[in-house]
Design a protein around this motif. Structure first.
Motif, PDB file in Angstrom:
ATOM      1  N   GLY A  88       0.830  -1.194   0.000  1.00  0.00           N
ATOM      2  CA  GLY A  88       0.000   0.000   0.000  1.00  0.00           C
ATOM      3  C   GLY A  88       0.861   1.238   0.000  1.00  0.00           C
ATOM      4  O   GLY A  88       1.935   1.262  -0.593  1.00  0.00           O
ATOM      5  N   MET A  89       0.381   2.259   0.697  1.00  0.00           N
ATOM      6  CA  MET A  89       1.094   3.530   0.809  1.00  0.00           C
ATOM      7  C   MET A  89       1.194   3.913   2.277  1.00  0.00           C
ATOM      8  O   MET A  89       0.300   3.594   3.071  1.00  0.00           O
ATOM      9  N   LEU A  90       2.287   4.612   2.630  1.00  0.00           N
ATOM     10  CA  LEU A  90       2.405   5.148   3.984  1.00  0.00           C
ATOM     11  C   LEU A  90       3.145   6.471   3.955  1.00  0.00           C
ATOM     12  O   LEU A  90       3.946   6.732   3.062  1.00  0.00           O
ATOM     13  N   HIS A  91       2.843   7.298   4.931  1.00  0.00           N
ATOM     14  CA  HIS A  91       3.496   8.596   5.080  1.00  0.00           C
ATOM     15  C   HIS A  91       4.384   8.536   6.303  1.00  0.00           C
ATOM     16  O   HIS A  91       3.979   8.062   7.362  1.00  0.00           O
ATOM     17  N   SER A  92       5.610   9.015   6.157  1.00  0.00           N
ATOM     18  CA  SER A  92       6.560   9.078   7.265  1.00  0.00           C
ATOM     19  C   SER A  92       6.675  10.535   7.718  1.00  0.00           C
ATOM     20  O   SER A  92       7.329  11.340   7.057  1.00  0.00           O
ATOM     21  N   GLY A  96       8.686  13.485   6.130  1.00  0.00           N
ATOM     22  CA  GLY A  96       7.776  14.226   5.256  1.00  0.00           C
ATOM     23  C   GLY A  96       7.617  13.603   3.881  1.00  0.00           C
ATOM     24  O   GLY A  96       7.424  14.311   2.902  1.00  0.00           O
ATOM     25  N   ARG A  97       7.699  12.277   3.798  1.00  0.00           N
ATOM     26  CA  ARG A  97       7.631  11.579   2.510  1.00  0.00           C
ATOM     27  C   ARG A  97       6.557  10.515   2.516  1.00  0.00           C
ATOM     28  O   ARG A  97       6.262   9.920   3.549  1.00  0.00           O
ATOM     29  N   VAL A 116      10.579   4.682  -2.469  1.00  0.00           N
ATOM     30  CA  VAL A 116      10.194   5.768  -3.381  1.00  0.00           C
ATOM     31  C   VAL A 116      11.030   5.627  -4.645  1.00  0.00           C
ATOM     32  O   VAL A 116      11.985   4.857  -4.688  1.00  0.00           O
ATOM     33  N   MET A 117      10.679   6.382  -5.657  1.00  0.00           N
ATOM     34  CA  MET A 117      11.407   6.427  -6.919  1.00  0.00           C
ATOM     35  C   MET A 117      11.580   5.028  -7.511  1.00  0.00           C
ATOM     36  O   MET A 117      12.679   4.623  -7.880  1.00  0.00           O
ATOM     37  N   CYS A 122      14.848   3.092  -0.443  1.00  0.00           N
ATOM     38  CA  CYS A 122      13.974   2.348   0.462  1.00  0.00           C
ATOM     39  C   CYS A 122      14.341   2.658   1.905  1.00  0.00           C
ATOM     40  O   CYS A 122      15.465   3.066   2.200  1.00  0.00           O
ATOM     41  N   ARG A 123      13.386   2.438   2.777  1.00  0.00           N
ATOM     42  CA  ARG A 123      13.566   2.735   4.193  1.00  0.00           C
ATOM     43  C   ARG A 123      12.894   1.653   5.009  1.00  0.00           C
ATOM     44  O   ARG A 123      11.776   1.241   4.724  1.00  0.00           O
TER      45      ARG A 123
END
Length: 131
Positions: A88-92, A96-97, A116-117, A122-123
């Motif tokens: 899915g998607m998540l906000h950190s 701020g990403r 991202v990208m 990756c994180r």
């Protein structure tokens, strides 16, 4: 006839509860870059899962105010078909990403990561614990 209808309704309610996704619930995040953590409440949002920050903690574990409380930090999250795996998607908030997320559920532990990208950056979001 009323007993039959009442019984059918009761069975439908029990079946719906039994089908609740195991990811639904409250999760204590790992510490972020600032040492802060939070409680994310994951719920059903339409056909996907989403998660909202409901409480924040400072690096000492004390409750704190956060401008992100009440903010949806996980969205468009769905099982992949592989046991315990979600995308899915998540906000950190600390960075701020927004990230394309990978969530791996194993019992009461949720391993969180995101990219991202197109996967170039990756994180690891650490392991969250069911609260």
């Amino acid at each position: 006839m009323r007993k039959l209808v009442g019984g059918a309704v009761a069975l439908m309610v029990m079946a719906t509860a039994a089908m609740a996704d195991p990811l639904i619930g409250d999760w204590r995040t790992a510490a972020d870059d600032n040492g802060n953590s939070g409680i994310i409440r994951i719920t059903q949002c339409g056909t996907s899962l989403c998660g909202t920050l409901v409480q924040s903690f400072d690096s000492a574990g004390n409750p704190m105010q956060s401008e992100n409380t009440g903010r949806q930090l996980i969205w468009d999250t769905n099982p992949t078909g592989e046991a315990g795996q979600y995308r899915g998607m998540l906000h950190s908030p600390d960075r701020g990403r927004d990230y394309r997320s990978r969530l791996a559920l194993a019992g009461n532990a949720l391993t969180v990561s995101g990219c991202v990208m197109g996967g170039a950056i990756c994180r690891e979001g650490g392991t969250w614990q069911r609260n």
